[in-house]
Design a protein around this motif. Structure first.
Motif, PDB file in Angstrom:
ATOM      1  N   GLU A  20     -35.307   0.186   6.687  1.00 53.85           N
ATOM      2  CA  GLU A  20     -35.991  -0.013   7.814  1.00 53.85           C
ATOM      3  C   GLU A  20     -36.856   0.896   8.702  1.00 53.85           C
ATOM      4  N   ARG A  52     -42.167  -2.014  -1.764  1.00 57.78           N
ATOM      5  CA  ARG A  52     -41.756  -3.555  -1.529  1.00 57.78           C
ATOM      6  C   ARG A  52     -42.915  -4.317  -2.328  1.00 57.78           C
ATOM      7  N   ASP A  95     -35.439  -9.905   2.755  1.00 61.48           N
ATOM      8  CA  ASP A  95     -36.781  -9.024   3.082  1.00 61.48           C
ATOM      9  C   ASP A  95     -37.255  -9.395   1.435  1.00 61.48           C
TER      10      ASP A  95
END
Length: 390
Positions: free
Chosen positions: A236, A256, A292
């Motif tokens: 994060e 990601r 996420d």
């Protein structure tokens, strides 16, 4: 299909029992969905008599002797290729006495079938393709098959795997090929070759890279970004610019992607001239990743003695069709004692863990506690790239 239960004597008048009065059970795997030539897995449980345990049926060329194993007898006979469709009796004998009966259903033979892709299926560059040839049909005897295509790097050999889920089909041959990452969009021929190189069959194969609107379109990847290796730092906190790490230290690289390509997780790499070696990124399956986009990260070791500066970090994904670059700031290595055994390594991890080692060396040199604490703070700040505290 698996049939299991207590079987009956001929005529169905009474259940079958072993010599000591216990029931005899027969388990038939694939007994009701067979073609001629397929195997039937037979297990007989509960036989206590001495002597051979055999199974006979019109579908088998001759009676089959089952092999003894713990608490059971077992065999895998093949249905004769000449067997026509229908339902056939199966009889189990122990010591010459009938102890159980069942039935075997046989379906018609099917012509040989070559499979390279499902009708209408579109494959992506870099994706793995499974190819099979099922020639369980009277008169087929070949044992060597290969598949060629301009879309493949090399020929694919098809082989039978008796331990696979298709164990009951002794003439199912299969293999796989990974499409090159750089293969162009188009329709390619996939050709099956039999003994002597003769062409047995051909199938079309459509390859196309993902486009906007496709579920796996390449525009959903984000990164790379960086975060520290201390317990207080996590994904994060990652940022794609301004992160500093000392030469010889360690940094986590984060990536990601909402919709990775098939097989992406096995080969996602981060590279940089600042790294000691390329880093394989691993999927974060922890509870903290819930909700996420799928994220991948791994620690990268910065080269010792690397000159301070800004270095590119590259991640290539979607079989090379997405290539993103972020920049990492490398600072001078934090000061360490030559006797600490760290070889001059430093960075976020060393600043927090190795500070005690530095303090121990300074104490051995007679430096006071206050100076040791100040030296530890200065080393940590230098490793993180910040100015020294007053």
């Amino acid at each position: 299909m698996l049939a299991a239960g207590t079987l009956w004597f001929a005529g169905g008048a009474a259940p079958a029992f072993a010599g000591d009065g216990s029931p005899v059970h027969v388990l038939l795997n694939s007994a009701f969905d067979n073609r001629p030539g397929e195997l039937v897995d037979i297990e007989v449980q509960g036989v206590r008599e001495r002597g051979d345990v055999t199974v006979s049926s019109p579908v088998f060329p001759h009676p089959v002797r089952l092999a003894p194993r713990e608490h059971a007898h077992h065999g895998r006979p093949a249905i004769a290729m000449t067997t026509g469709p229908g339902t056939y009796p199966l009889t189990v004998r122990a010591g010459g006495r009938v102890v159980a009966e069942d039935r075997v259903e046989v379906k018609p033979s099917r012509r040989p079938a070559f499979t390279a892709a499902l009708p209408g299926e579109v494959l992506r560059p870099g994706e793995r393709l499974w190819v099979s040839y099922d020639d369980l049909y009277p008169g087929e005897t070949g044992q060597s098959f290969t598949v060629h295509s301009p879309a493949f790097r090399k020929e694919v050999r098809l082989a039978h795997d008796p331990s696979s889920a298709d164990w009951n089909n002794p003439r199912l041959f299969s293999g796989s090929a990974e499409l090159p990452q750089g293969v162009r969009d188009g329709t390619y021929k996939v050709t099956l070759h039999g003994p002597g190189g003769r062409v047995v069959d051909e199938k079309p194969l459509t390859v196309r890279a993902a486009r906007p609107g496709d579920r796996d379109y390449v525009g959903r990847a984000r990164g790379p970004a960086f975060f520290g290796t201390s317990p207080a730092s996590g994904p994060e906190d990652a940022r794609d610019r301004g992160h500093r790490v000392a030469a010889g230290g360690t940094v986590n690289v984060l990536w990601r992607d909402r919709a990775p390509d098939p097989g992406e997780e096995e080969r996602l790499m981060a590279t940089s001239p600042a790294f000691e070696r390329p880093v394989r990124l691993r999927r974060d399956d922890s509870k903290a990743a819930d909700g996420d986009d799928p994220r991948y990260f791994a620690p990268a070791r910065i080269r010792r003695g690397l000159a301070p500066g800004t270095y590119a970090v590259t991640v290539a994904s979607h079989h090379g069709r997405v290539r993103k670059v972020a920049h990492l700031e490398v600072t001078a290595a934090a000061a360490t004692s030559g006797g600490s055994g760290t070889g001059g390594a430093s960075g976020a991890t060393v600043a927090y863990v190795a500070g005690g080692t530095t303090c121990g060396v300074l104490a051995a040199a007679g430096v006071g506690v206050l100076l040791r604490r100040r030296a530890g703070r200065l080393a940590a700040r230098r490793a993180l790239g910040g100015p020294p505290s007053p």
